[in-house]
Design a protein around this motif. Sequence first.
Motif: not given
Length: 172
Positions: A56-74
């Motif tokens: 969900n939208r919050g998933y991307f915030d969680f990932m960013k908080e853990n050092g994964y701001a850029q997630i490729s399509n793959n």
Amino acid sequence: TRESGKMIFKGVFQDKWGNGIYRFEENESFKAYLAQKGYTRLDEELMMSVFTTDINRGYFDFMKENGYAQISNNQFKDLAEQGMSRKVLEEYFALFKSEGYGHQSLDKLVELREHGVSAKYIGSIHAMGYKGFSLDKALELCDHGVTAAYIAEVRKMAKGNVTLDQAESMQD
């Protein structure tokens, strides 16, 4: 119902048996949100994986908080298809922090998941007294079928300790 869509089930259960059908309805506004973030080729199968993983939208915030701001399509596709939910990722992140594995790439996380190397698996090997082995070694051990239960069995037969390499060789 989740941010990515809705799963509708219709069926019958009797005792331990059931049968029925399901229908997945994508949330078009969430799909558009993903497209705005650059995630393309969002077919129904991938959207169902997004649904079951509860991305969900919050998933991307969680990932960013853990050092994964850029997630490729793959990478996005891999995370969804491997069921890399927030809970699963939290377990990996906690293990990496507590055991000194440091920050790992998303590709390494997906590789671990694809091979069945969970935080629980690594923790079980650590609980047997084996620490300081690499994540690549954990992949190798899991791929060769070395589990904590197997190590315990080998220890009984050997009447003593064995190295991880010995346990792997014996399993092979």
